[in-house]
Motif scaffolding. Sequence first.
Motif, PDB file in Angstrom:
ATOM      1  N   TRP A  18       0.832  -1.198   0.000  1.00  0.00           N
ATOM      2  CA  TRP A  18       0.000   0.000   0.000  1.00  0.00           C
ATOM      3  C   TRP A  18       0.870   1.252   0.000  1.00  0.00           C
ATOM      4  N   PRO A  19       0.295   2.396  -0.387  1.00  0.00           N
ATOM      5  CA  PRO A  19       1.046   3.649  -0.319  1.00  0.00           C
ATOM      6  C   PRO A  19       1.402   4.026   1.125  1.00  0.00           C
ATOM      7  N   THR A  21       0.397   6.223   3.177  1.00  0.00           N
ATOM      8  CA  THR A  21      -0.766   6.420   4.048  1.00  0.00           C
ATOM      9  C   THR A  21      -1.995   5.824   3.378  1.00  0.00           C
ATOM     10  N   VAL A  22      -2.941   5.406   4.205  1.00  0.00           N
ATOM     11  CA  VAL A  22      -4.195   4.845   3.698  1.00  0.00           C
ATOM     12  C   VAL A  22      -5.358   5.441   4.471  1.00  0.00           C
ATOM     13  N   ASN A  23      -6.538   5.342   3.882  1.00  0.00           N
ATOM     14  CA  ASN A  23      -7.699   5.888   4.563  1.00  0.00           C
ATOM     15  C   ASN A  23      -8.129   4.974   5.718  1.00  0.00           C
ATOM     16  N   VAL A  24      -8.922   5.539   6.594  1.00  0.00           N
ATOM     17  CA  VAL A  24      -9.347   4.815   7.797  1.00  0.00           C
ATOM     18  C   VAL A  24     -10.156   3.554   7.463  1.00  0.00           C
ATOM     19  N   PRO A  25     -11.096   3.589   6.519  1.00  0.00           N
ATOM     20  CA  PRO A  25     -11.831   2.351   6.220  1.00  0.00           C
ATOM     21  C   PRO A  25     -10.931   1.187   5.793  1.00  0.00           C
ATOM     22  N   ASN A  26      -9.910   1.447   4.980  1.00  0.00           N
ATOM     23  CA  ASN A  26      -8.998   0.373   4.567  1.00  0.00           C
ATOM     24  C   ASN A  26      -8.174  -0.130   5.740  1.00  0.00           C
ATOM     25  N   ALA A  27      -7.699   0.789   6.572  1.00  0.00           N
ATOM     26  CA  ALA A  27      -6.927   0.396   7.749  1.00  0.00           C
ATOM     27  C   ALA A  27      -7.793  -0.433   8.700  1.00  0.00           C
ATOM     28  N   ALA A  28      -9.027  -0.031   8.883  1.00  0.00           N
ATOM     29  CA  ALA A  28      -9.939  -0.771   9.760  1.00  0.00           C
ATOM     30  C   ALA A  28     -10.157  -2.186   9.230  1.00  0.00           C
ATOM     31  N   LEU A  29     -10.313  -2.321   7.938  1.00  0.00           N
ATOM     32  CA  LEU A  29     -10.487  -3.642   7.338  1.00  0.00           C
ATOM     33  C   LEU A  29      -9.270  -4.521   7.616  1.00  0.00           C
ATOM     34  N   ALA A  30      -8.084  -3.954   7.465  1.00  0.00           N
ATOM     35  CA  ALA A  30      -6.859  -4.714   7.727  1.00  0.00           C
ATOM     36  C   ALA A  30      -6.746  -5.100   9.200  1.00  0.00           C
ATOM     37  N   LEU A  31      -7.222  -4.229  10.086  1.00  0.00           N
ATOM     38  CA  LEU A  31      -7.147  -4.495  11.528  1.00  0.00           C
ATOM     39  C   LEU A  31      -8.258  -5.420  12.015  1.00  0.00           C
ATOM     40  N   GLY A  32      -9.279  -5.596  11.193  1.00  0.00           N
ATOM     41  CA  GLY A  32     -10.385  -6.463  11.594  1.00  0.00           C
ATOM     42  C   GLY A  32     -11.403  -5.771  12.484  1.00  0.00           C
ATOM     43  N   HIS A  58      -8.603  12.076   8.499  1.00  0.00           N
ATOM     44  CA  HIS A  58      -7.542  11.281   9.113  1.00  0.00           C
ATOM     45  C   HIS A  58      -7.042  10.246   8.119  1.00  0.00           C
ATOM     46  N   VAL A  59      -5.736  10.005   8.148  1.00  0.00           N
ATOM     47  CA  VAL A  59      -5.147   8.921   7.373  1.00  0.00           C
ATOM     48  C   VAL A  59      -4.253   8.115   8.306  1.00  0.00           C
ATOM     49  N   VAL A  60      -4.072   6.863   7.973  1.00  0.00           N
ATOM     50  CA  VAL A  60      -3.261   5.955   8.782  1.00  0.00           C
ATOM     51  C   VAL A  60      -1.920   5.750   8.082  1.00  0.00           C
ATOM     52  N   ILE A  61      -0.847   5.807   8.853  1.00  0.00           N
ATOM     53  CA  ILE A  61       0.491   5.585   8.313  1.00  0.00           C
ATOM     54  C   ILE A  61       0.669   4.078   8.115  1.00  0.00           C
ATOM     55  N   THR A  62       0.903   3.685   6.888  1.00  0.00           N
ATOM     56  CA  THR A  62       0.960   2.271   6.528  1.00  0.00           C
ATOM     57  C   THR A  62       2.049   1.521   7.290  1.00  0.00           C
ATOM     58  N   ALA A  63       3.206   2.123   7.490  1.00  0.00           N
ATOM     59  CA  ALA A  63       4.289   1.446   8.216  1.00  0.00           C
ATOM     60  C   ALA A  63       3.843   1.095   9.632  1.00  0.00           C
TER      61      ALA A  63
END
Length: 72
Positions: A18-19, A21-32, A58-63
Amino acid sequence: MTATKKVKPPTLAEVKKWPATVNVPNAALALGCSRSQLYELIKRGEAPVRTLSFGSRHVVITASLVAVLEAA
């Protein structure tokens, strides 16, 4: 009755591509978790991942997301 489409969470290998940073919905999906849960954690300053805020956006830092997923 409407059918709900179950979206499959991304794999760790996919998240690593992923790039920066990612949006919150994608990060939430990855986190379950749900996006509303993650937004609430961000609002309270308790998110398990690092975020950047731009006003109300808000954006989530992918690292940071990768680090959390690797520790799980």
